[in-house]
Design a protein around this motif. Structure first.
Motif, PDB file in Angstrom:
ATOM      1  N   ALA A 592       2.072  11.515  10.055  1.00  0.00           N
ATOM      2  CA  ALA A 592       2.132  12.947   9.327  1.00  0.00           C
ATOM      3  C   ALA A 592       2.336  12.783   8.093  1.00  0.00           C
ATOM      4  N   ALA A 593       2.957  11.873   7.728  1.00  0.00           N
ATOM      5  CA  ALA A 593       3.411  11.833   5.898  1.00  0.00           C
ATOM      6  C   ALA A 593       2.045  11.630   5.298  1.00  0.00           C
ATOM      7  N   CYS A 594       1.087  11.034   5.902  1.00  0.00           N
ATOM      8  CA  CYS A 594      -0.103  10.754   5.294  1.00  0.00           C
ATOM      9  C   CYS A 594      -1.401  11.651   5.316  1.00  0.00           C
ATOM     10  N   THR A 595      -1.162  12.814   6.061  1.00  0.00           N
ATOM     11  CA  THR A 595      -2.435  13.440   6.212  1.00  0.00           C
ATOM     12  C   THR A 595      -1.949  15.032   6.292  1.00  0.00           C
ATOM     13  N   ARG A 596      -2.704  15.966   5.864  1.00  0.00           N
ATOM     14  CA  ARG A 596      -2.426  17.297   5.919  1.00  0.00           C
ATOM     15  C   ARG A 596      -2.917  17.921   7.586  1.00  0.00           C
ATOM     16  N   ASP A 597      -3.439  17.278   8.290  1.00  0.00           N
ATOM     17  CA  ASP A 597      -3.715  17.588   9.644  1.00  0.00           C
ATOM     18  C   ASP A 597      -2.326  17.756  10.420  1.00  0.00           C
ATOM     19  N   ASP A 598      -2.560  18.840  11.349  1.00  0.00           N
ATOM     20  CA  ASP A 598      -1.312  19.263  11.978  1.00  0.00           C
ATOM     21  C   ASP A 598      -1.532  18.420  13.400  1.00  0.00           C
ATOM     22  N   LEU A 642      -5.846   2.931   2.042  1.00  0.00           N
ATOM     23  CA  LEU A 642      -5.400   3.347   3.315  1.00  0.00           C
ATOM     24  C   LEU A 642      -3.845   2.811   3.659  1.00  0.00           C
ATOM     25  N   TRP A 643      -4.207   1.516   3.413  1.00  0.00           N
ATOM     26  CA  TRP A 643      -3.134   0.430   3.567  1.00  0.00           C
ATOM     27  C   TRP A 643      -1.841   0.859   2.850  1.00  0.00           C
ATOM     28  N   TRP A 644      -2.055   1.045   1.568  1.00  0.00           N
ATOM     29  CA  TRP A 644      -1.108   1.495   0.594  1.00  0.00           C
ATOM     30  C   TRP A 644      -0.503   3.031   0.781  1.00  0.00           C
ATOM     31  N   THR A 645      -1.328   3.793   1.580  1.00  0.00           N
ATOM     32  CA  THR A 645      -0.802   5.044   1.741  1.00  0.00           C
ATOM     33  C   THR A 645       0.114   4.987   3.033  1.00  0.00           C
ATOM     34  N   LEU A 646      -0.411   4.211   4.002  1.00  0.00           N
ATOM     35  CA  LEU A 646       0.337   4.111   5.247  1.00  0.00           C
ATOM     36  C   LEU A 646       1.652   3.391   4.949  1.00  0.00           C
ATOM     37  N   TRP A 647       1.538   2.241   4.370  1.00  0.00           N
ATOM     38  CA  TRP A 647       2.644   1.334   3.724  1.00  0.00           C
ATOM     39  C   TRP A 647       3.800   2.048   3.405  1.00  0.00           C
TER      40      TRP A 647
END
Ligand code: FAD
Length: 805
Positions: A592-598, A642-647
């Motif tokens: 949720a912290a990495c996407t604007r999707d609900d 993508l890794w840095w975003t999730l990490w």
């Protein structure tokens, strides 16, 4: 010479002749063998002729048992002698690990019906009196071991094949194999062209060259190998005079095998200082000559042998046989339909032609005539290597395999040669995070991540390894917070076209999902055997994704292409889609912290296209950990981003990278089966419980439907169950026998330690009428009977509330 034939077998060594015989045995008589010289003109004529059943793979061992039993049948059919000496043999163990390996082998033999025995030093001295047993703990005795006359046996196969209608053309050199548009072959020889429906490459030492004629690279390499035959030895003469014969002795510590030859002995070595032969190709001029003697490379081995078998020190050397033979990277043969080519079959890379040749011939004949072999033969399937393999990879792997021929093989061992071969963009990032790497289908895969003073190298062991604590830490991090790992080791396929759904409905036994949904389905062979365990994702009505085992890519693509259909395109995108899996109770917060999707309406088994950070991704709510989790796929070019975003988003939730060791423990909590362990062509959907994913109500005649319906009506005779095991320091690995009332009633498929529940867990088969919850059994682990009981309630999230919630 015949100019048309159903099958042209190229190569008249023991393997080609066995294939030819088995084709006739199973009913095809319009078959011919083409040999450039006389029969046995490759490695066959100079073989030592030894045979044995021991093989780390259970089905390979069974096929070796078949080969050995076949020789009597051949003698009876042909009236020819194979020169059989069924003298039995022992394999020595000089340390605990080697002895553990023999105990594990012995245990497997129990349910395979092989009468092997563990013997101690005193018995060893009785069985093989020339052995110095100093330092020996024990040995495995196999009464089936023996030796034969290589040339006589090959000619017996040939005669039996001729009796079944086959033709053998010697001095017939194949120069070209050209495929016609209809899939049949023109085989061009010095005696003219033969039009063959099928071609079999049994070219042995020249299999690489024969393959190149069809544009195929066969991953095999010849190695030099040497054995010595001694003059008469008084102690052997005494045994003969007393009416006996000395048995075989394998001495893994000395990397030697030894047997009686005439009134003396024959001893061969798998030396560390080994040499690959004909690196750039086998000369067509090579034939019945031997390589020059080379004692230098076996000096250490000979000195060791003098200590183990002191009689050798006094014996003169009568002859030295030094010749080449071929190996695949893992030492097993390359058999079956060659991926990507119609009607072209492999029967090469056979390094133990007299232990394996019969089984190879039988398997190939079943595959060609009946459409599939009777058992799981993936261990020798030519499709176990993908098109990523190259001579540069094969050669160091073959050298490693030769050097390790007699080494202890540990279940958790990661072999170092030719590594790293294939890596994803995450390799250096994961290495910096402490990744301890394993390898799967050429690809580097983290086994675990060493933190603090956790070991950076996992010690090979039959017992719980030194990676136990690190694995436990990763498991607990997933179950209590959130873990992340890569989805690089999934086989991934893109299925597109107007007929995509129809095709999937025919190929897969399960329900094919609607757009935006994911389903699980078995893939069955026509005989109802499991040939795949797939996740199907529907992006659009005409576009689907499949995920399955990474190591089965060539195996699965071969099947897809054999069953190709107009209006659908199938593409292997395994290395073109990558990404991560995040799993654990906090996984949704991280995503949720990495996407604007609900994410509120994102249900279990939903699929969405989503922007995660900057990457366009396909996200599925599913996880093999059995936990709340997401698989997030992207273009590998975007993977590091993508890794840095999730990490980074995961830091506040304590995100932890986890490896395959943790994954295998997590899946055991839910009794999830694993491909090639619980799910393989040895088993059916009903036996393994995967029949719950078969859609018998769908309006499609899927492959294997009739067999699955028949089994549904009769019920399977055996059933996959889970056990809780009172293990000490070693968990179930695979094929341990399950004892019930003093008899072997079943066997294990896999096992391990559930770090979540703090229990040793195994999975395996029991007769259906005995497979009840709470049943008390014993499982033999490394020679020790451990109490165990059948359990049916998963150890974690039994009602699936967390996974689905
Ligand atoms: C020193 C030594 C000891 C060994 N000891 C043992 C042992 O104790 N036990 C055991 O099981 N194995 C042993 N082996 C291994 C064994 O020899 C091989 O596993 C076996 O010979 C492989 O047989 P093959 O039929 O695959 O190949 P090959 O014997 O190499 O036969 C291939 C045949 O194909 C023919 N051919 C190739 N290309 C063409 C073409 N273009 N046209 C027509 N014909 C062609 C060749 O002339 C040849 O006759 C030993 C090997 C060596 C070198």
């Amino acid at each position: 010479m015949k100019t048309t034939t159903q099958v042209a077998v190229i190569g008249g060594g023991v393997v080609g002749c066995s294939v030819l015989y088995h084709l006739t045995k199973l009913g095809w008589s319009d078959v011919m063998l083409l040999e450039r010289s006389e029969l046995t003109s490759g490695s066959t004529w100079h073989a030592a002729g030894g045979f044995h059943t021991l093989n780390g793979d259970t089905n390979m061992a069974a096929l070796q048992g078949y080969t050995i039993r076949l020789y009597k049948e051949l003698e009876e059919i042909t009236g020819m002698s194979c020169g059989l000496h069924h003298v039995g043999g022992i394999t020595l163990a000089d340390n605990r690990d080697r002895f553990d390996m023999l105990l594990a082998e012995r245990a497997k033999h129990r349910f395979m019906g092989l009468e092997t025995e563990i013997v101690g030093p005193e018995e060893i001295r009785k069985i093989a009196p020339i052995t110095n047993t100093d330092g020996i703990i024990g040995a495995l005795y196999d009464p089936l071991d023996g030796h034969l006359d290589p040339s006589g046996t090959t000619h017996a196969y040939a005669k039996a094949a001729r009796m079944g209608g086959a033709t053998i053309e010697t001095h017939c050199m194949v120069h070209e194999t050209n495929q016609r548009a209809d899939g049949t072959w023109d085989v061009v020889t010095n005696k003219g062209t033969i039009h063959a429906e099928h071609v079999v490459n049994a070219g042995g030492l020249w299999a690489r060259e024969v393959g190149a004629m069809a544009g195929v690279y066969f991953p095999l390499h010849p190695m030099e190998h040497q054995y010595l035959v001694t003059d008469s030895i008084p102690q052997i003469e005494a045994i003969i005079d007393a009416g006996g014969e000395h048995p075989h002795v394998m001495d893994p510590a000395g990397e030697s095998y030894l047997r009686q030859e005439g009134r003396g002995l024959c001893i061969g070595f798998y030396e560390q200082t080994c040499r690959p032969w004909a690196v750039d190709g086998t000369s067509w001029d090579f034939g019945h000559e031997l390589l020059p003697d080379d004692f230098d490379k076996i000096t250490d081995s000979i000195e060791f042998a003098y200590r183990r078998f002191p009689v050798l020190a006094e014996a003169g050397v009568k002859s030295v046989i030094h010749g080449p033979f071929t190996f695949a990277p893992d030492g097993n043969p390359l058999v079956g339909p060659v991926p990507g080519l119609r009607n072209y079959w492999s029967a090469c890379g056979v390094m133990a032609g007299f232990s394996q040749g019969g089984g190879v011939g039988l398997t190939l004949a079943q595959w060609m005539i009946e459409g599939e072999p009777e058992r799981d033969v993936f261990a020798m399937d030519v499709a176990r290597f993908g098109d990523w393999i190259s001579p540069g990879y094969t050669r160091p792997k073959v050298i490693e395999n030769y050097q390790k021929r007699f080494s202890v093989s540990y279940p958790n061992e990661e072999l170092p040669a030719a590594r790293p071969a294939r890596t994803t963009p995450m390799y250096d990032i994961f290495t910096d995070l402490g990744a301890v790497w394993g390898q799967q289908y050429g690809l580097e895969v983290p086994n675990y991540f060493a933190q603090g003073d956790e070991p950076g190298y996992e010690t090979p062991s039959f017992r719980r390894s030194n990676a136990f604590d690190a694995t436990g830490r990763e498991v607990r991090a997933v179950r209590s917070g959130v873990g992340i790992n890569e989805v690089h080791n999934f086989g991934k396929y893109r299925i597109v076209g107007p007929a995509a759904r129809d095709w999937l409905d025919r190929i897969m036994a399960g329900r094919i999902p609607k757009p935006g949904r994911v389903s699980l389905t078995p893939m069955l062979s026509p005989k109802g055997k499991l040939i795949g365990d797939f996740t199907v994702s529907c992006l659009y009505e005409t576009e689907f994704r499949l995920t399955a085992s990474y190591g089965s890519q060539a195996f699965h693509m071969r099947w897809f292409l054999q069953n190709a259909q107009d209006g659908v395109a199938v593409e292997n995108i395994s290395d073109r889609q990558n990404g991560f899996q995040i799993a654990g109770p906090k996984a949704t917060q991280v995503l949720a912290a990495c996407t604007r999707d609900d994410l509120s309406g994102f249900r279990f088994l939903d699929l969405r296209r989503m922007t995660v950070g900057m990457a366009e991704c396909i996200v599925q709510r599913v996880s093999y950990t059995g936990d709340l989790g997401y698989e997030i796929y992207c273009d590998p070019m975007a993977q590091r981003q993508l890794w840095w975003t999730l990490w980074q988003a995961g830091q506040e939730h304590g995100i932890v990278p986890f490896g395959m060791r943790a994954m295998m423990s997590l899946r055991l909590d839910k009794f999830f089966g694993s491909w090639m362990r619980e799910f393989s062509p040895d088993y059916t959907a009903a036996e393994t419980g995967l029949d719950r994913f078969i859609s018998f109500s769908k309006n499609a005649d899927f492959i294997g439907r009739a067999a699955a319906e028949a089994e549904r009506a009769s019920g399977p005779a055996r059933r996959l169950v889970a056990f809780e095991v009172d293990a000490e320091d070693a968990d179930v690995n695979a094929y341990e026998p399950v004892w019930l009332g003093g008899k072997v009633a079943g066997f294990c498929t896999s096992g391990g330690y559930s770090h979540y529940a703090g229990k040793s867990i195994a999975m395996g088969f029991l007769p259906t009428d005995r497979a009840a919850d709470g049943l008390e059994v014993e499982i033999e682990i490394l020679g020790q009977l451990c109490k165990a009981r059948v359990i049916s309630e998963p150890l974690f999230d039994a009602d699936g509330a967390r996974m689905r919630g």
